[in-house]
Design a protein around this motif. Sequence first.
Motif, PDB file in Angstrom:
ATOM      1  N   CYS A  61      76.826  35.046  26.166  1.00 32.05           N
ATOM      2  CA  CYS A  61      75.830  34.211  26.254  1.00 32.05           C
ATOM      3  C   CYS A  61      74.730  34.962  26.978  1.00 32.05           C
ATOM      4  O   CYS A  61      74.778  35.393  28.133  1.00 32.05           O
ATOM      5  CB  CYS A  61      76.119  33.052  27.058  1.00 32.05           C
ATOM      6  SG  CYS A  61      74.940  31.890  27.572  1.00 32.05           S
ATOM      7  N   SER A  62      73.648  35.199  26.360  1.00 31.62           N
ATOM      8  CA  SER A  62      72.465  35.992  26.895  1.00 31.62           C
ATOM      9  C   SER A  62      71.430  34.785  26.867  1.00 31.62           C
ATOM     10  O   SER A  62      71.208  33.880  26.220  1.00 31.62           O
ATOM     11  CB  SER A  62      72.090  37.074  26.046  1.00 31.62           C
ATOM     12  OG  SER A  62      71.479  36.633  24.724  1.00 31.62           O
ATOM     13  N   TYR A  63      70.595  35.055  28.146  1.00 34.39           N
ATOM     14  CA  TYR A  63      69.485  33.926  28.303  1.00 34.39           C
ATOM     15  C   TYR A  63      68.250  34.561  28.867  1.00 34.39           C
ATOM     16  O   TYR A  63      68.241  35.497  29.564  1.00 34.39           O
ATOM     17  CB  TYR A  63      70.237  32.945  29.301  1.00 34.39           C
ATOM     18  CG  TYR A  63      70.460  33.666  30.767  1.00 34.39           C
ATOM     19  CD1 TYR A  63      71.875  34.132  30.812  1.00 34.39           C
ATOM     20  CD2 TYR A  63      69.660  33.854  31.872  1.00 34.39           C
ATOM     21  CE1 TYR A  63      72.262  34.741  32.093  1.00 34.39           C
ATOM     22  CE2 TYR A  63      70.085  34.187  32.905  1.00 34.39           C
ATOM     23  CZ  TYR A  63      71.090  34.906  33.141  1.00 34.39           C
ATOM     24  OH  TYR A  63      71.648  35.339  34.457  1.00 34.39           O
ATOM     25  N   THR A  64      67.351  33.880  28.399  1.00 36.85           N
ATOM     26  CA  THR A  64      65.973  33.934  29.066  1.00 36.85           C
ATOM     27  C   THR A  64      65.463  32.653  29.480  1.00 36.85           C
ATOM     28  O   THR A  64      65.012  31.759  28.689  1.00 36.85           O
ATOM     29  CB  THR A  64      65.087  34.699  28.158  1.00 36.85           C
ATOM     30  OG1 THR A  64      65.068  34.005  27.115  1.00 36.85           O
ATOM     31  CG2 THR A  64      65.571  35.944  28.217  1.00 36.85           C
ATOM     32  N   VAL A  65      65.735  32.081  30.698  1.00 39.17           N
ATOM     33  CA  VAL A  65      65.280  30.889  31.278  1.00 39.17           C
ATOM     34  C   VAL A  65      64.553  31.032  32.306  1.00 39.17           C
ATOM     35  O   VAL A  65      64.850  31.635  33.398  1.00 39.17           O
ATOM     36  CB  VAL A  65      66.538  30.077  31.580  1.00 39.17           C
ATOM     37  CG1 VAL A  65      66.162  28.668  32.041  1.00 39.17           C
ATOM     38  CG2 VAL A  65      67.617  29.564  30.102  1.00 39.17           C
ATOM     39  N   SER A  66      63.383  30.474  32.439  1.00 36.87           N
ATOM     40  CA  SER A  66      62.297  30.497  33.642  1.00 36.87           C
ATOM     41  C   SER A  66      62.877  29.640  34.850  1.00 36.87           C
ATOM     42  O   SER A  66      63.345  28.441  34.726  1.00 36.87           O
ATOM     43  CB  SER A  66      60.955  29.970  33.212  1.00 36.87           C
ATOM     44  OG  SER A  66      60.507  30.590  32.297  1.00 36.87           O
ATOM     45  N   GLY A  67      62.910  30.437  35.902  1.00 34.20           N
ATOM     46  CA  GLY A  67      63.448  29.741  37.196  1.00 34.20           C
ATOM     47  C   GLY A  67      64.957  29.319  37.149  1.00 34.20           C
ATOM     48  O   GLY A  67      65.200  28.161  37.365  1.00 34.20           O
ATOM     49  N   LEU A  68      65.476  30.086  36.419  1.00 29.75           N
ATOM     50  CA  LEU A  68      67.029  29.596  36.123  1.00 29.75           C
ATOM     51  C   LEU A  68      67.822  29.327  37.508  1.00 29.75           C
ATOM     52  O   LEU A  68      67.844  30.225  38.395  1.00 29.75           O
ATOM     53  CB  LEU A  68      67.947  30.897  35.547  1.00 29.75           C
ATOM     54  CG  LEU A  68      69.247  30.632  35.203  1.00 29.75           C
ATOM     55  CD1 LEU A  68      69.408  29.814  33.940  1.00 29.75           C
ATOM     56  CD2 LEU A  68      70.270  31.872  34.924  1.00 29.75           C
ATOM     57  N   ARG A  69      68.487  28.233  37.600  1.00 26.94           N
ATOM     58  CA  ARG A  69      69.223  27.686  38.490  1.00 26.94           C
ATOM     59  C   ARG A  69      70.507  27.956  38.716  1.00 26.94           C
ATOM     60  O   ARG A  69      71.195  28.105  39.430  1.00 26.94           O
ATOM     61  CB  ARG A  69      68.979  26.166  38.973  1.00 26.94           C
ATOM     62  CG  ARG A  69      67.417  25.881  39.630  1.00 26.94           C
ATOM     63  CD  ARG A  69      67.504  24.502  39.808  1.00 26.94           C
ATOM     64  NE  ARG A  69      66.379  24.015  40.557  1.00 26.94           N
ATOM     65  CZ  ARG A  69      66.163  22.724  40.897  1.00 26.94           C
ATOM     66  NH1 ARG A  69      66.875  21.859  40.452  1.00 26.94           N
ATOM     67  NH2 ARG A  69      64.947  22.699  41.747  1.00 26.94           N
ATOM     68  N   GLY A  70      71.085  28.129  37.291  1.00 28.82           N
ATOM     69  CA  GLY A  70      72.487  28.246  37.028  1.00 28.82           C
ATOM     70  C   GLY A  70      72.904  28.439  35.459  1.00 28.82           C
ATOM     71  O   GLY A  70      71.981  28.068  34.871  1.00 28.82           O
TER      72      GLY A  70
END
Lengths: 109, 116
Positions: free
Chosen positions: A23-32
Amino acid sequence: EDQVTQSPEALRLQEGESSSLNCSYTVSGLRGLFWYRQDPGKGPEFLFTLYSAGEEKEKERLKATLTKKESFLHITAPKPEDSATYLCAGIDSWGKLQFGAGTQVVVTP
Amino acid sequence: SAVISQKPSRDICQRGTSLTIQCQVDSQVTMMFWYRQQPGQSLTLIATANQGSEATYESGFVIDKFPISRPNLTFSTLTVSNMSPEDSSIYLCSVTLGDRGSYEQYFGPGTRLTVT
């Protein structure tokens, strides 16, 4: 733009054959980063939450790990009952979940 | 965790009609969410429903089409209005226990809607 990408789309395993889901991610302000299991016709079942790079969590034959850019769900010695779709989701600073498309896992005896 | 129930579990509806889906939680929660899962797709957030305030809708979803009620801390409804076959999906509610220091979200079993 926030994005969560899972690979592979589908995975067919023999019973006992260990493997990993990405699982690759680019999420602003990732909290979890969340992992869910979904069986056909049912709602997602919560598995793990990972909050920081380097964190690992285990549950039976499943182990989830997290780096700064991706997460892995390792399935060790899977059994047919592990067959399901595994969903990854990032939670942003607003508390909203961004889901990936999922990996459909089939474990054959 | 939280125990969440949804009614109905499934329904078949005619084009142009409306269906109201109920979501009941076994404990008081501040934040509830409604998702849609179209056939073969992942989950898409429709709206966030916090008790005591208007629901907040995501891009592509509007209140006239998906009105939401949140009368108390354990219950919410989602109405799918003026349905078309494109509304055929699984609709899921979820809750977060974030007010207890956790961001974990728990999902109901879903409502499978087929529009003919």
